[in-house]
Design a protein around this motif. Structure first.
Motif, PDB file in Angstrom:
ATOM      1  N   GLU A  84       0.827  -1.214   0.000  1.00 27.65           N
ATOM      2  CA  GLU A  84       0.000   0.000   0.000  1.00 27.65           C
ATOM      3  C   GLU A  84       0.857   1.257   0.000  1.00 27.65           C
ATOM      4  O   GLU A  84       1.846   1.366   0.732  1.00 27.65           O
ATOM      5  CB  GLU A  84      -0.922   0.007   1.227  1.00 27.65           C
ATOM      6  N   SER A  85       0.475   2.205  -0.843  1.00 23.42           N
ATOM      7  CA  SER A  85       1.197   3.466  -0.955  1.00 23.42           C
ATOM      8  C   SER A  85       0.492   4.529  -0.125  1.00 23.42           C
ATOM      9  O   SER A  85      -0.731   4.664  -0.178  1.00 23.42           O
ATOM     10  CB  SER A  85       1.261   3.915  -2.422  1.00 23.42           C
ATOM     11  N   ASP A  86       1.268   5.284   0.645  1.00 27.35           N
ATOM     12  CA  ASP A  86       0.675   6.334   1.477  1.00 27.35           C
ATOM     13  C   ASP A  86       0.923   7.724   0.908  1.00 27.35           C
ATOM     14  O   ASP A  86       0.656   8.733   1.562  1.00 27.35           O
ATOM     15  CB  ASP A  86       1.230   6.260   2.899  1.00 27.35           C
ATOM     16  N   LEU A  87       1.425   7.801  -0.320  1.00 25.36           N
ATOM     17  CA  LEU A  87       1.703   9.093  -0.947  1.00 25.36           C
ATOM     18  C   LEU A  87       1.203   9.081  -2.383  1.00 25.36           C
ATOM     19  O   LEU A  87       1.459   8.144  -3.131  1.00 25.36           O
ATOM     20  CB  LEU A  87       3.210   9.394  -0.931  1.00 25.36           C
ATOM     21  N   VAL A  88       0.489  10.157  -2.747  1.00 25.73           N
ATOM     22  CA  VAL A  88      -0.010  10.322  -4.116  1.00 25.73           C
ATOM     23  C   VAL A  88       0.435  11.690  -4.607  1.00 25.73           C
ATOM     24  O   VAL A  88       0.329  12.697  -3.885  1.00 25.73           O
ATOM     25  CB  VAL A  88      -1.549  10.205  -4.173  1.00 25.73           C
ATOM     26  N   VAL A  89       0.959  11.760  -5.845  1.00 28.63           N
ATOM     27  CA  VAL A  89       1.469  13.009  -6.407  1.00 28.63           C
ATOM     28  C   VAL A  89       0.913  13.207  -7.818  1.00 28.63           C
ATOM     29  O   VAL A  89       0.359  12.284  -8.427  1.00 28.63           O
ATOM     30  CB  VAL A  89       3.011  13.011  -6.455  1.00 28.63           C
ATOM     31  N   TRP A  90       1.091  14.419  -8.347  1.00 29.69           N
ATOM     32  CA  TRP A  90       0.687  14.703  -9.719  1.00 29.69           C
ATOM     33  C   TRP A  90       1.683  14.054 -10.682  1.00 29.69           C
ATOM     34  O   TRP A  90       2.878  13.931 -10.363  1.00 29.69           O
ATOM     35  CB  TRP A  90       0.639  16.200  -9.971  1.00 29.69           C
ATOM     36  N   ALA A 146       2.140   7.235  -7.663  1.00 31.79           N
ATOM     37  CA  ALA A 146       2.254   6.597  -6.351  1.00 31.79           C
ATOM     38  C   ALA A 146       3.220   5.420  -6.446  1.00 31.79           C
ATOM     39  O   ALA A 146       3.696   5.070  -7.537  1.00 31.79           O
ATOM     40  CB  ALA A 146       0.884   6.128  -5.855  1.00 31.79           C
ATOM     41  N   ASP A 147       3.534   4.826  -5.297  1.00 34.12           N
ATOM     42  CA  ASP A 147       4.341   3.606  -5.294  1.00 34.12           C
ATOM     43  C   ASP A 147       3.589   2.515  -6.049  1.00 34.12           C
ATOM     44  O   ASP A 147       2.350   2.473  -6.050  1.00 34.12           O
ATOM     45  CB  ASP A 147       4.597   3.136  -3.867  1.00 34.12           C
ATOM     46  N   ILE A 171      -3.870   1.420  -3.349  1.00 38.45           N
ATOM     47  CA  ILE A 171      -4.330   2.653  -2.717  1.00 38.45           C
ATOM     48  C   ILE A 171      -5.482   2.308  -1.779  1.00 38.45           C
ATOM     49  O   ILE A 171      -6.561   1.888  -2.229  1.00 38.45           O
ATOM     50  CB  ILE A 171      -4.791   3.690  -3.767  1.00 38.45           C
ATOM     51  N   ASP A 172      -5.230   2.450  -0.492  1.00 37.46           N
ATOM     52  CA  ASP A 172      -6.238   2.139   0.533  1.00 37.46           C
ATOM     53  C   ASP A 172      -6.757   0.709   0.393  1.00 37.46           C
ATOM     54  O   ASP A 172      -7.954   0.434   0.601  1.00 37.46           O
ATOM     55  CB  ASP A 172      -7.403   3.135   0.459  1.00 37.46           C
ATOM     56  N   GLY A 173      -5.856  -0.185   0.017  1.00 41.39           N
ATOM     57  CA  GLY A 173      -6.238  -1.586  -0.096  1.00 41.39           C
ATOM     58  C   GLY A 173      -6.911  -1.946  -1.399  1.00 41.39           C
ATOM     59  O   GLY A 173      -7.325  -3.100  -1.583  1.00 41.39           O
ATOM     60  N   GLU A 174      -7.026  -1.000  -2.330  1.00 43.56           N
ATOM     61  CA  GLU A 174      -7.657  -1.255  -3.625  1.00 43.56           C
ATOM     62  C   GLU A 174      -6.623  -1.173  -4.740  1.00 43.56           C
ATOM     63  O   GLU A 174      -5.700  -0.359  -4.700  1.00 43.56           O
ATOM     64  CB  GLU A 174      -8.780  -0.261  -3.888  1.00 43.56           C
ATOM     65  N   LEU A 175      -6.812  -2.002  -5.749  1.00 42.25           N
ATOM     66  CA  LEU A 175      -5.904  -2.014  -6.891  1.00 42.25           C
ATOM     67  C   LEU A 175      -6.310  -0.912  -7.867  1.00 42.25           C
ATOM     68  O   LEU A 175      -7.441  -0.868  -8.351  1.00 42.25           O
ATOM     69  CB  LEU A 175      -5.954  -3.367  -7.592  1.00 42.25           C
ATOM     70  N   TRP A 181      -9.883  12.271  -9.205  1.00 40.75           N
ATOM     71  CA  TRP A 181      -9.342  11.311  -8.233  1.00 40.75           C
ATOM     72  C   TRP A 181      -8.064  11.840  -7.605  1.00 40.75           C
ATOM     73  O   TRP A 181      -7.864  11.752  -6.387  1.00 40.75           O
ATOM     74  CB  TRP A 181      -9.109   9.971  -8.917  1.00 40.75           C
ATOM     75  N   LEU A 182      -7.155  12.409  -8.408  1.00 41.52           N
ATOM     76  CA  LEU A 182      -5.905  12.951  -7.909  1.00 41.52           C
ATOM     77  C   LEU A 182      -6.156  14.139  -6.975  1.00 41.52           C
ATOM     78  O   LEU A 182      -5.507  14.264  -5.929  1.00 41.52           O
ATOM     79  CB  LEU A 182      -5.001  13.366  -9.069  1.00 41.52           C
ATOM     80  N   GLU A 183      -7.071  15.021  -7.372  1.00 40.24           N
ATOM     81  CA  GLU A 183      -7.382  16.167  -6.486  1.00 40.24           C
ATOM     82  C   GLU A 183      -7.863  15.680  -5.126  1.00 40.24           C
ATOM     83  O   GLU A 183      -7.474  16.248  -4.088  1.00 40.24           O
ATOM     84  CB  GLU A 183      -8.473  17.031  -7.141  1.00 40.24           C
ATOM     85  N   ALA A 184      -8.690  14.647  -5.093  1.00 44.95           N
ATOM     86  CA  ALA A 184      -9.217  14.141  -3.830  1.00 44.95           C
ATOM     87  C   ALA A 184      -8.134  13.498  -2.976  1.00 44.95           C
ATOM     88  O   ALA A 184      -8.163  13.606  -1.742  1.00 44.95           O
ATOM     89  CB  ALA A 184     -10.342  13.144  -4.112  1.00 44.95           C
ATOM     90  N   HIS A 185      -7.163  12.817  -3.581  1.00 47.57           N
ATOM     91  CA  HIS A 185      -6.148  12.105  -2.823  1.00 47.57           C
ATOM     92  C   HIS A 185      -4.917  12.966  -2.491  1.00 47.57           C
ATOM     93  O   HIS A 185      -4.221  12.687  -1.508  1.00 47.57           O
ATOM     94  CB  HIS A 185      -5.708  10.838  -3.573  1.00 47.57           C
TER      95      HIS A 185
END
Length: 269
Positions: free
Chosen positions: A128-134, A177-178, A201-205, A263-267
């Motif tokens: 699981e990745s805890d970081l999301v970027v543009w 993300a990772d 991402i949050d346990g989802e593929l 989706w990116l804006e939300a995360h």
């Protein structure tokens, strides 16, 4: 006939021959004094030079060796001892030491990874990745959003499955993300040079797809682990494209595309 001597007045007027003795000039008194002083000054100067030679050539120990009173040698070691006095702290008898309350803690197990089947690689574990970027440095520059649109070219779809970013030709494209690279090809058909990365991402593929990149710019390979913000290629205009841009598609485990920008804006927040 011998002439007779002159007589009378004429004889008296004839001057007699006189002989003068030259006078010897006397020596001046100042000159005599100078001749007397010069030898004395020479003797004094030589005496001073000799004394200096003796003073500088004899060591200090040779001079002090003749002294009757004993003295410490200049070469003897110095007895330098440092004594440390321990510090003490006085505490009043009525002072109380407060007891610290034990703090509780909890141990949380890491979320389980997602296992995905990757072609030519097999089963891979996606943590699981805890970081999301543009995916680009200037995400505000966009030319086309997700959803229905007028086809920009012959053969282009009227239903846009992704988001088009316009950061400039040759600018870096980064993983959001990772994850694990599941596709990296320069023969992506209408998508041109294309990379796909799967994320947990949050346990989802979740899969992100980066299309229309430059030929020769692929920076990753299938099966490779990548981190958020890691470069995967460069913005280009390969495949079915009207100009340099990044076409980003995103979809879940069911393969259905969704609005990647929202989706990116939300995360990212």
């Amino acid at each position: 006939m011998t002439p007779s001597p002159t007589r009378g007045r004429r004889a008296a007027d004839t001057p007699a021959t006189r002989t003068r003795t030259p006078r010897t000039p006397s020596t001046p008194r100042a000159a005599r004094t100078t001749r007397t002083v010069r030898p004395a000054m020479s003797v004094i100067a030589m005496t001073f030079v000799g004394g200096m030679m003796i003073a500088t050539s004899l060591p200090a120990l040779a001079i002090t060796a003749t002294e009757s009173e004993p003295r410490a040698s200049v070469y003897a070691p110095i007895d330098d001892t440092i004594s440390l006095t321990p510090q003490t702290v006085e505490v009043a008898s009525e002072a109380e030491t407060p007891l610290l309350a034990a703090e509780g803690y909890a141990v949380e197990a890491a979320p389980p990874p997602i296992f995905s089947e990757v072609a030519n690689v097999g089963s891979v574990s996606i943590v699981e990745s805890d970081l999301v970027v543009w995916p680009v440095l200037s995400p505000e520059n966009r030319s086309s959003g997700f959803g229905p649109r007028d086809a920009p070219c012959a053969g282009c779809s009227t239903m846009h499955d992704g988001v088009d970013f316009n950061p400039g030709n040759g600018t870096p494209v980064m993983s959001i993300a990772d994850g694990v690279v599941v596709l990296a090809t320069e023969n992506g058909g209408g998508l041109g040079v294309n990379v796909e990365v799967q994320h947990n991402i949050d346990g989802e593929l979740v899969t992100s797809s980066y299309a229309h990149m430059q030929y020769g710019s692929l920076a990753v390979a299938v099966g490779q682990q990548v981190t958020a913000g890691q470069q995967v290629g460069l913005v280009g205009t390969t495949g079915q494209s009207t100009g340099p841009h990044l076409h980003l598609e995103m979809f879940g485990g069911d393969g259905v595309r969704f609005d990647g920008f929202a989706w990116l804006e939300a995360h990212i927040g």
